[in-house]
Design an enzyme around this catalytic site. Structure first.
Site, PDB file in Angstrom:
ATOM      1  N   PHE A  19      -7.678   1.855   5.103  1.00 45.29           N
ATOM      2  CA  PHE A  19      -8.078   1.848   6.502  1.00 45.29           C
ATOM      3  C   PHE A  19      -9.590   1.717   6.636  1.00 45.29           C
ATOM      4  CE2 PHE A  19      -7.980   6.308   5.094  1.00 45.29           C
ATOM      5  CZ  PHE A  19      -9.276   6.700   5.377  1.00 45.29           C
TER       6      PHE A  19
ATOM      7  N   SER B 278     -11.449  14.929   8.032  1.00 45.78           N
ATOM      8  CA  SER B 278     -11.850  14.588   6.671  1.00 45.78           C
ATOM      9  C   SER B 278     -13.019  15.494   6.313  1.00 45.78           C
ATOM     10  CB  SER B 278     -12.261  13.117   6.572  1.00 45.78           C
ATOM     11  OG  SER B 278     -11.148  12.271   6.725  1.00 45.78           O
TER      12      SER B 278
ATOM     13  N   HIS C  37      -8.590  13.185  -3.712  1.00 38.81           N
ATOM     14  CA  HIS C  37      -9.180  12.079  -2.947  1.00 38.81           C
ATOM     15  C   HIS C  37      -8.714  12.066  -1.500  1.00 38.81           C
ATOM     16  CE1 HIS C  37      -5.278  10.215  -3.345  1.00 38.81           C
ATOM     17  NE2 HIS C  37      -5.673   9.051  -2.874  1.00 38.81           N
TER      18      HIS C  37
ATOM     19  N   LYS D 230      -6.091  -0.293  10.974  1.00 41.60           N
ATOM     20  CA  LYS D 230      -5.300  -0.667   9.803  1.00 41.60           C
ATOM     21  C   LYS D 230      -4.850  -2.109   9.982  1.00 41.60           C
ATOM     22  CE  LYS D 230      -2.569   2.278   7.863  1.00 41.60           C
ATOM     23  NZ  LYS D 230      -3.403   2.636   6.694  1.00 41.60           N
TER      24      LYS D 230
END
Length: 354
Positions: A120, A256, A274, A352
């Protein structure tokens, strides 16, 4: 010393098939240490693993998307210019980011293309600064726009892998001498993937009509084979800990995290998670979600961000519900003494390619 280490708390969900696969890998020729990280998830070679070997190379442990990784860019921009709906409108008019011309050299057909799967391009804002001193040392702005790109070497890396796949015993690997041609091509694929992420970011920003200086905050490849003083380190969905601050991505509708690895990561094969890691395989995600959510539901996340994806199947496959809890993954790393949190980031728009 145990050959296999799984770094995960009791709060985490770790599927037994992934652990069984890691146990098999410990019996491969030359394997010294296998680590399953908190985002461990099922696969032919599980994502979220780091495998240390001596004198042997196993290309299939990292697969064809050599150099797949994440790059975080800071885009200094006044708050009044951050308009999510306007950005979404601009992006919805392009078939793919390939349609946006840029003045950067092309290394190949797929350079600068995102790809499918979990790849993405995303726009973020700072959600919370956890360590102000490190945040300031990095020169980051609390009110900047941030671009996060997750992609790899695409067809380039797959061609490199295909040339060697099936030409060795998967439990014995290749000798370092026999793997030299592969390793040289592997390193080129790593560089290709990094350049491609830069190109994607530039195309993304040009598509939404942002002209601003951009700085790279973090860049890591999480599919790679690296020569270290201990041996050959194979990472599949594992973030290196020798690159300074690194980004660990959530699952589209979650935060995130930018984290700083500690000096205690030898126990994790010098690797971190990750991302969140899949909870459901792609083949089952759509079946589990299609009767509960419409396509429109999945184009808006629970934290208010927008998702642009024309491929309905991919939209379901990559829904946040198909992933593990990123907060659990991050806390597992912190509690294991592997990382400290610098800041959390909140996605506002995810793109995306279809």
């Amino acid at each position: 010393m145990d050959t296999l280490t799984i770094i995960a708390s009791k709060r985490n969900w770790i599927d037994s098939r992934s652990v069984e696969t890691l146990e098999k890998i410990t019996r491969f020729k030359g394997v010294k240490k296998v680590v399953g990280l908190p985002d461990l998830s099922v696969g032919v070679a599980p994502n979220g693993m780091a495998v240390l070997t001596e004198g042997r190379i196993y290309p299939h442990l990292i697969g064809g998307d050599i150099g797949c990784g994440m790059t975080l860019f800071e885009v200094p921009l006044k708050a009044k210019k951050i308009k999510v709906e306007r950005f979404a409108k601009y992006l919805s008019k392009v078939e793919s980011l390939d349609d946006v011309e840029v003045e950067l050299p092309h290394l190949g057909y797929h350079l600068g293309s995102i790809g499918k799967g979990n790849h993405f391009a995303e726009l973020h804002l700072v959600n919370e600064v956890h360590d102000q001193s490190i945040f300031e040392e990095l020169g980051l702005g609390e009110h900047s726009l941030y671009a996060l790109v997750h992609s790899g070497s695409r067809a380039y890396g797959q061609i490199v892998f295909d040339k060697v796949a099936g030409k060795y015993d998967p439990s014995e690997g290749l000798s370092v001498e026999d793997a030299q041609v592969y390793l040289e091509a592997h390193d080129k694929a790593i560089a290709y993937a990094k350049q491609s992420r830069v190109e994607i970011a530039m195309r993304l920003l040009k598509a939404i009509k942002i002209e601003s200086d951009v700085s790279m905050v973090s860049d890591t490849a999480h599919n790679s084979i690296l020569k270290t003083k201990e041996g050959w380190l194979h990472r599949k969905g594992a973030t290196p800990t020798d690159k300074g601050a690194v980004i660990i991505a959530g699952s589209r509708g979650t935060l995130s995290y930018l984290v700083m690895p500690t000096t205690q990561t030898e126990k994790s094969n010098y690797s971190l998670a990750h991302g969140a890691g899949r909870k459901w395989e792609r083949s089952s995600a759509q079946a589990k979600l299609c009767n509960r959510y419409t396509k429109a539901d999945l184009e808006r996340t629970s934290i208010g961000s927008r998702v642009l994806c024309r491929d309905s199947k991919l939209l379901y496959e990559e829904a946040p519900q198909a992933y593990k809890n990123i907060d659990v993954v991050i806390n597992d790393l912190v509690e294991a003494g592997l990382a400290t949190i610098i800041a959390s980031f909140r996605p506002i728009l995810t793109y995306k390619e279809s």
